[in-house]
Design a protein around this motif. Structure first.
Motif, PDB file in Angstrom:
ATOM      1  N   ASN A 413      43.374  47.432  68.880  1.00 15.30           N
ATOM      2  CA  ASN A 413      44.589  47.992  68.277  1.00 15.30           C
ATOM      3  C   ASN A 413      44.877  49.405  68.763  1.00 15.30           C
ATOM      4  OD1 ASN A 413      42.409  49.133  66.966  1.00 15.30           O
ATOM      5  ND2 ASN A 413      43.298  48.997  64.918  1.00 15.30           N
ATOM      6  N   ARG A 414      43.915  50.038  69.438  1.00 14.09           N
ATOM      7  CA  ARG A 414      44.142  51.387  69.984  1.00 14.09           C
ATOM      8  C   ARG A 414      44.738  51.334  71.390  1.00 14.09           C
ATOM      9  NH1 ARG A 414      38.861  51.919  67.902  1.00 14.09           N
ATOM     10  NH2 ARG A 414      37.971  52.114  70.006  1.00 14.09           N
ATOM     11  N   ARG A 415      44.887  50.155  71.928  1.00 15.62           N
ATOM     12  CA  ARG A 415      45.449  50.011  73.275  1.00 15.62           C
ATOM     13  C   ARG A 415      46.912  50.434  73.292  1.00 15.62           C
ATOM     14  NH1 ARG A 415      48.531  45.715  75.268  1.00 15.62           N
ATOM     15  NH2 ARG A 415      48.482  45.407  77.538  1.00 15.62           N
ATOM     16  N   GLN A 416      47.282  51.216  74.314  1.00 18.24           N
ATOM     17  CA  GLN A 416      48.666  51.603  74.515  1.00 18.24           C
ATOM     18  C   GLN A 416      49.394  50.501  75.285  1.00 18.24           C
ATOM     19  OE1 GLN A 416      49.985  54.552  73.262  1.00 18.24           O
ATOM     20  NE2 GLN A 416      47.979  54.695  72.286  1.00 18.24           N
ATOM     21  N   THR A 417      50.535  50.080  74.789  1.00 15.76           N
ATOM     22  CA  THR A 417      51.257  48.994  75.447  1.00 15.76           C
ATOM     23  C   THR A 417      51.960  49.448  76.718  1.00 15.76           C
ATOM     24  OG1 THR A 417      53.176  49.403  74.047  1.00 15.76           O
ATOM     25  CG2 THR A 417      51.583  47.759  73.287  1.00 15.76           C
ATOM     26  N   GLN A 418      52.325  50.715  76.797  1.00 19.67           N
ATOM     27  CA  GLN A 418      53.012  51.214  77.981  1.00 19.67           C
ATOM     28  C   GLN A 418      51.981  51.659  79.014  1.00 19.67           C
ATOM     29  OE1 GLN A 418      56.068  54.057  77.244  1.00 19.67           O
ATOM     30  NE2 GLN A 418      56.329  54.615  79.399  1.00 19.67           N
ATOM     31  N   THR A 419      52.160  51.234  80.260  1.00 17.35           N
ATOM     32  CA  THR A 419      51.201  51.590  81.301  1.00 17.35           C
ATOM     33  C   THR A 419      51.234  53.095  81.549  1.00 17.35           C
ATOM     34  OG1 THR A 419      52.830  51.204  83.041  1.00 17.35           O
ATOM     35  CG2 THR A 419      51.434  49.344  82.414  1.00 17.35           C
ATOM     36  N   GLY A 420      50.052  53.650  81.834  1.00 20.49           N
ATOM     37  CA  GLY A 420      49.943  55.070  82.138  1.00 20.49           C
ATOM     38  C   GLY A 420      50.105  55.990  80.949  1.00 20.49           C
ATOM     39  N   ALA A 421      50.093  55.443  79.743  1.00 20.03           N
ATOM     40  CA  ALA A 421      50.368  56.254  78.552  1.00 20.03           C
ATOM     41  C   ALA A 421      49.156  57.032  78.063  1.00 20.03           C
ATOM     42  CB  ALA A 421      50.892  55.368  77.427  1.00 20.03           C
ATOM     43  N   CYS A 422      47.965  56.658  78.515  1.00 19.67           N
ATOM     44  CA  CYS A 422      46.742  57.307  78.038  1.00 19.67           C
ATOM     45  C   CYS A 422      46.065  57.995  79.220  1.00 19.67           C
ATOM     46  CB  CYS A 422      45.809  56.283  77.399  1.00 19.67           C
ATOM     47  SG  CYS A 422      44.333  56.994  76.660  1.00 19.67           S
ATOM     48  N   ARG A 423      45.853  59.308  79.093  1.00 13.74           N
ATOM     49  CA  ARG A 423      45.333  60.063  80.236  1.00 13.74           C
ATOM     50  C   ARG A 423      44.304  61.084  79.779  1.00 13.74           C
ATOM     51  NH1 ARG A 423      48.768  61.559  85.441  1.00 13.74           N
ATOM     52  NH2 ARG A 423      47.244  62.821  86.581  1.00 13.74           N
ATOM     53  N   GLU A 424      43.248  61.222  80.584  1.00 14.01           N
ATOM     54  CA  GLU A 424      42.233  62.245  80.377  1.00 14.01           C
ATOM     55  C   GLU A 424      42.072  63.001  81.691  1.00 14.01           C
ATOM     56  OE1 GLU A 424      38.670  60.387  79.036  1.00 14.01           O
ATOM     57  OE2 GLU A 424      39.601  59.491  77.253  1.00 14.01           O
ATOM     58  N   GLY A 425      42.766  64.112  81.860  1.00 11.89           N
ATOM     59  CA  GLY A 425      42.754  64.847  83.116  1.00 11.89           C
ATOM     60  C   GLY A 425      43.338  64.003  84.237  1.00 11.89           C
ATOM     61  N   GLU A 426      42.557  63.806  85.292  1.00  9.18           N
ATOM     62  CA  GLU A 426      43.018  62.984  86.417  1.00  9.18           C
ATOM     63  C   GLU A 426      42.922  61.502  86.128  1.00  9.18           C
ATOM     64  OE1 GLU A 426      40.833  63.935  89.912  1.00  9.18           O
ATOM     65  OE2 GLU A 426      41.788  65.892  90.202  1.00  9.18           O
ATOM     66  N   TRP A 427      42.264  61.128  85.034  1.00  9.58           N
ATOM     67  CA  TRP A 427      41.943  59.725  84.789  1.00  9.58           C
ATOM     68  C   TRP A 427      42.948  59.073  83.850  1.00  9.58           C
ATOM     69  CZ3 TRP A 427      38.181  57.550  87.663  1.00  9.58           C
ATOM     70  CH2 TRP A 427      37.300  58.413  88.316  1.00  9.58           C
ATOM     71  N   LEU A 428      43.483  57.952  84.314  1.00  7.24           N
ATOM     72  CA  LEU A 428      44.369  57.128  83.504  1.00  7.24           C
ATOM     73  C   LEU A 428      43.527  56.036  82.848  1.00  7.24           C
ATOM     74  CD1 LEU A 428      47.173  56.789  86.191  1.00  7.24           C
ATOM     75  CD2 LEU A 428      47.320  58.155  84.092  1.00  7.24           C
ATOM     76  N   ILE A 429      43.669  55.881  81.528  1.00  6.72           N
ATOM     77  CA  ILE A 429      42.811  54.991  80.759  1.00  6.72           C
ATOM     78  C   ILE A 429      43.602  53.757  80.340  1.00  6.72           C
ATOM     79  CG2 ILE A 429      41.181  54.833  78.850  1.00  6.72           C
ATOM     80  CD1 ILE A 429      40.624  57.087  80.913  1.00  6.72           C
ATOM     81  N   GLY A 430      42.982  52.587  80.475  1.00  9.44           N
ATOM     82  CA  GLY A 430      43.652  51.358  80.082  1.00  9.44           C
ATOM     83  C   GLY A 430      42.683  50.317  79.565  1.00  9.44           C
ATOM     84  N   MET A 431      43.228  49.358  78.820  1.00  2.87           N
ATOM     85  CA  MET A 431      42.447  48.250  78.298  1.00  2.87           C
ATOM     86  C   MET A 431      43.036  46.927  78.793  1.00  2.87           C
ATOM     87  SD  MET A 431      41.716  49.107  74.297  1.00  2.87           S
ATOM     88  CE  MET A 431      41.098  50.711  73.748  1.00  2.87           C
ATOM     89  N   GLY A 432      42.149  45.987  79.026  1.00  3.18           N
ATOM     90  CA  GLY A 432      42.570  44.650  79.423  1.00  3.18           C
ATOM     91  C   GLY A 432      41.686  43.609  78.782  1.00  3.18           C
ATOM     92  N   MET A 433      42.172  42.383  78.740  1.00  6.51           N
ATOM     93  CA  MET A 433      41.388  41.291  78.170  1.00  6.51           C
ATOM     94  C   MET A 433      41.700  39.996  78.900  1.00  6.51           C
ATOM     95  SD  MET A 433      43.608  39.139  76.417  1.00  6.51           S
ATOM     96  CE  MET A 433      42.345  38.267  75.515  1.00  6.51           C
TER      97      MET A 433
END
Length: 726
Positions: A413-433
Motif C-alpha cells: 500500500n506504500r507503493r507510488q502508482t506514478q513512475t518516478g514518484a519516489c526518490r532518494e538522492g540519485e536513486w529512484l525507488i519502485g515496487m513491482g510484483m
C-alpha cells in the motif's frame, strides 16, 4: 506392497505424535558436506583410475572426417584416443593402426567429437588441446533463430473464441513483444563420471538427477542388459535440469573403461559445461490482452518462438501456465520451433513457466498501468473459477491468499502508482510484483523401509538429493510415521540397485518419493497394530514406543524380527480430472540510479502455497535460491552466440554473469498453510521450481515503477535502462 493410487491419507502425518514433519530440521547430510566427507562424483579416487578429457569441435556444422592420434603420440602416459565407432590407440605404444572416423556429424560448436585418455589429467588435457582433427564445415548451418522457419507445435496451439474481435472491442488492450535470452544451469558441481567394469558389469559413479532413466539410457547406448549397469549418485552438487539425462562424459568414460579394463574418470571443465550441457532456449514472445473497463480479461493471446537442434523434439513449453492461470474466453495460443546449430536446448529449472510467466506477468503489469488498476487487484479479478480452456475444476489453489498476504506483508500500500514518484538522492525507488505458478505432477516412485529390532529404521531408494533436502524430508517422513527420533532413521539414496524412485526433476521428487516412503511406513504400522491387537487408526507411535489403548510397549520389545516393506506410488487417474498446480506471489523493491542506470534490488518477498511443507528450512532455501535466480534472469544472465560461426562467446562464470552477494538483498519467504488431497498421498506439491516462476518479472516491473523504463529485451542491463531514461 504397491500403492497404486493417491488415497487421501495425508491426515495421518498431522495426527502422528512424533512432531518432526514440517519442522526446520537440519540436513542429516549437512555435517558430511561441510566437513568434506560427502563423496561427490569426482572424489572416489578408485585405484588405477585413468583420466579422460573430451575433444571439442571447432565448427558448428559439418563433419569430422579424421582424428590424427599420431599427432599426440609424444605424450607420456597416453593410453588411447576414442572417436565415433573406432578406437584409435596411440601407434607409438604398438596399438591398432590409425583409421578415418567414418564421418561424425557435427551439429554445434563445442560438440564432443573425441576422448583422449592418459595416466594423468594433465597429459589427457594436453592431448585434447592439441590433437589434430580434420573437419569439413558445411555452410548451410543456421546460427540465428530469426533465419530459420518456425515449425508450428500443433499440440501447443489453441484457438478459442475470437481474440481479434475481443482486442477491437476491449476498453483496454495490450499487444507487446518481449525477448528472453538463453540460460545455462551452471550447477556448482561440473558434470563428471567415473566408470568401472567388473565381471561384465558396469558401475558408473556420476552426478545425475534421475537414476532409473540414466541407467536405461546408458544400457541402451552401450547395447547391454540394464541389469548389468549400476549408477551411483549419492551426492549431487546441483543440477537444475542439466543432469536429468546422461551427458557425453558418462558414455565416454564407460567406453574407455571397458576397453582399458580399468576405471576412467571424465569430468567437464566449466567451459565444456557451457558448450555441451543443454541450455534454456532463448525466446521471442508476443502477449495480447483484452480487458473490460474494470480489468476483467475478455481475451488472451500468447505466442512464442523458441529453438533447438535439428531432430530434437523438445520445445520450451512457454504456454504451460498461461493455459490455466487467468481467465479470458477468447484465447489464442501458439508456439513455434526454429532449428539452429547451437547446443541442445532442454529443461532448465522450471521449463516453460520460468520465461513464459516472466513475459506474461510483464504484460499483466502493462495492462494494470493502462487500465489504472492496482496490479494485485487486477490479478485477483482474473482468477478463473474453472480451467479456462478445459472447464475442469482446480485442485487446492492458494493464489488469492498469496497475493493478498504478500501485499499486506510487503507493505504494498506504500507503493507510488506514478513512475518516478519516489526518490532518494540519485536513486529512484519502485515496487513491482508478479504471480508465481507451476504445474504439479506426481510420478511413479518406489521406496523400501525397514524397521529393525534395535528400534532403528532404514529408508532405501535410488532417489537423488541435488541440494533440495531429500535426505532430510525422507528421514522426517519415516520418523513421523514410525514414531522415531530422526537420529534413529538412516536414509540411503542414489543407487540404482535400490527401488526406483521418481528422481529429482519436475518438482515432483519430494511428493513422489516422500509418498512412497509414507506408504511403506503405513504397511509397517499395520504390522505393529496387529501385534498390539488394535487397528492402525488406534495406534500411536512415539519415541520408539507403540501405544494402543492402555497398553504401551517399546518397539525393541515388540519386534522379534526386522519388518521390511516396499511401496510404489503412482498417479491416480482421478488426478487428471483436476488442474493441479502450486501458486504464489513475488514482491520486489528496487532502486534505479537516475544517472548511471544501475539497478539494485533492495528487498524481495515470496509467498507460496505448495501443499504440505515437509521441511520448513530446506523449503525456504529452495525458494530463496529460486528468487535469486530470478534476479539473475532479470538483470544479468544472457547466453551470447556469435552469429557468424555459432560459437558461444561467454562460456564461463567470468563472462556469463550471475548474481553475486552484493546483488542479492534480504529475502523473505512465507508459506501458506495448505493440505492438497488431490496432489499426493502426503498432501504435498512441487516447490523447488515455483520460486523462479514470475520472479524476474517482479524485478522488471519494479524497475518500471521506479523510473518509467519498460525493458522488453531481457536482461535489463544498464545500457538499456540509460537509453530509456534518456
Amino acid at each position: 506392497m504397491t500403492g497404486t493410487d493417491t488415497t487421501k491419507q495425508g491426515f495421518m502425518l498431522d495426527e502422528a505424535a512424533q512432531g518432526v514433519i514440517g519442522t526446520p530440521m537440519d540436513r542429516p547430510d549437512g555435517p558430511l558436506k561441510v566437513s568434506g566427507a560427502a563423496t561427490y562424483a569426482h572424489e572416489w579416487n578408485l585405484p588405477g583410475t585413468a583420466h579422460g578429457v573430451l575433444v571439442r569441435a571447432t565448427i558448428a556444422h559439418g563433419r569430422l572426417d579424421h582424428v590424427n592420434a599420431t599427432s599426440i603420440a609424444d605424450i607420456d602416459g597416453l593410453l588411447g584416443v576414442y572417436s565415433g565407432p573406432r578406437f584409435l590407440r596411440n601407434p607409438a605404444q604398438g596399438g591398432a593402426e590409425e583409421a578415418p572416423v567414418q564421418g561424425v556429424d557435427i551439429e554445434y560448436f563445442g560438440q564432443p567429437v573425441a576422448l583422449v585418455v592418459a595416466e594423468t589429467f594433465e597429459a589427457a588435457r594436453d592431448g585434447a588441446m592439441r590433437i589434430q582433427l580434420r573437419m569439413e564445415a558445411d555452410d548451410s548451418g543456421v546460427f540465428d533463430p530469426a533465419n530459420s522457419p518456425a515449425e508450428p507445435q500443433e499440440d501447443e496451439a489453441l484457438e478459442q473464441g475470437d481474440l481479434d474481435q475481443a482486442m477491437q472491442d476491449a476498453a483496454h488492450a495490450i499487444d507487446v513483444t518481449y525477448t528472453t535470452p538463453g540460460h545455462n544451469s551452471a550447477a556448482m558441481e561440473p558434470h563428471c563420471s567415473i566408470a568401472h567394469w567388473q565381471d561384465g558389469r558396469l558401475t558408473l559413479r556420476g552426478s545425475y538427477q534421475m537414476l532409473k532413466y540414466n541407467k536405461m539410457e546408458l544400457a541402451d547406448a552401450l547395447d547391454i542388459d540394464p541389469a548389468r549397469v549400476r549408477v551411483l549418485s549419492p551426492y549431487v552438487g546441483g543440477g537444475f535440469g542439466s543432469k536429468l539425462g546422461l551427458a557425453p562424459e558418462a558414455l565416454a568414460a564407460a567406453i574407455a573403461a571397458r576397453d582399458l579394463d580399468r576405471p576412467v574418470v571424465v569430468a567437464l571443465s566449466r567451459q565444456q559445461v557451457f558448450e555441451v550441457v543443454m541450455r534454456r532456449s532463448e525466446s521471442t514472445q508476443r502477449v495480447r490482452l483484452a480487458a473490460s473497463e474494470d480489468g476483467t480479461l475478455t481475451g488472451l493471446g500468447h505466442s512464442g518462438l523458441v529453438s533447438n537442434l535439428p531432430g530434437e523434439s523438445f520445445a520450451e513449453p512457454l504456454l504451460q501456465a498461461t493455459r490455466f492461470l487467468y481467465g479470458g474466453q477468447n484465447r489464442t495460443l501458439s508456439l513455434g520451433l526454429s532449428r539452429v546449430n547451437r547446443l541442445c536446448a532442454g529443461s532448465v529449472r522450471a521449463p516453460g513457466e520460468a520465461i513464459g510467466m516472466q513475459v506474461l506477468e510483464n504484460a499483466m503489469d502493462e495492462l494494470a498501468c493502462a487500465a489504472d488498476i492496482d496490479p494485485v487487484e487486477l490479478r485477483l479479478r482474473n482468477i478463473p473459477e474453472r480451467h479456462p480452456e478445459t472447464g475442469i475444476p482446480f485442485a487446492s489453489r492458494k493464489l488469492a491468499q498469496a497475493l493478498q498476504q504478500g501485499a499486506e506483508s510487503f507493505g504494498w500500500n506504500r507503493r507510488q502508482t506514478q513512475t518516478g514518484a519516489c526518490r532518494e538522492g540519485e536513486w529512484l525507488i519502485g515496487m513491482g510484483m508478479a504471480t508465481a505458478a507451476r504445474v504439479n505432477w506426481l510420478s511413479k516412485s518406489a521406496a523400501r523401509v525397514t524397521l529393525k529390532t534395535d528400534g532403528t529404521a532404514l529408508v532405501e531408494t535410488d532417489m537423488t538429493d541435488i541440494g533440495t533436502g531429500t535426505y532430510a524430508i525422507l528421514t522426517q517422513i519415516a520418523a513421523e510415521m514410525l514414531g522415531l527420533t530422526p537420529g534413529a532413521v538412516t536414509t540411503t539414496l542414489g543407487d540404482t540397485d535400490l527401488p526406483a524412485a521418481a528422481g529429482s526433476g519436475g518438482s515432483w521428487g519430494a511428493s513422489s518419493s516422500g509418498s512412497s516412503v509414507f506408504l511403506a511406513c503405513q504397511e509397517i504400522r499395520k504390522d505393529i497394530a496387529r501385534q498390539m491387537g488394535c487397528t492402525p487408526e488406534d495406534l500411536t507411535l512415539k519415541n520408539g514406543t507403540a501405544v494402543c489403548g492402555n497398553r504401551s510397549t517399546p518397539l525393541t520389545d515388540l519386534l522379534t524380527r526386522d519388518v521390511c516393506r516396499e511401496a510404489t506410488v503412482k498417479p491416480d487417474k482421478a488426478m487428471k480430472d483436476k488442474q493441479s498446480a502450486s501458486y504464489g506471489a513475488h514482491f520486489c523493491e528496487v532502486a534505479v540510479n537516475a544517472v548511471t542506470g544501475e539497478t539494485r534490488v533492495r528487498r524481495m518477498l515470496g509467498v507460496f502455497g505448495a501443499g504440505r511443507i515437509l521441511n520448513e528450512k530446506t523449503a525456504r532455501s529452495q525458494c530463496i535460491g529460486a528468487m535469486t535466480w530470478g534476479i539473475g534472469m532479470a538483470l544479468h544472465e544472457d547466453l551470447m552466440f556469435d552469429l557468424r560461426d555459432g560459437h558461444l562467446t561467454n562460456r564461463d562464470l567470468a563472462e556469463y554473469h550471475i548474481p553475486v552477494n552484493l546483488d542479492v538483498p534480504h529475502q523473505d519467504v512465507i508459506f501458506i498453510e495448505e493440505r492438497d488431497d488431490d496432489a499426493s498421498p502426503i498432501q504435498a506439491k512441487g516447490l523447488g521450481e515455483l520460486g523462479i516462476c514470475g520472479a524476474a518479472a517482479a524485478v522488471t516491473n519494479a524497475i518500471y515503477n521506479a523510473c518509467g523504463v519498460r525493458v522488453r529485451e531481457y536482461p535489463a542491463t544498464v545500457d538499456k535502462i540509460i537509453t530509456g531514461l534518456a
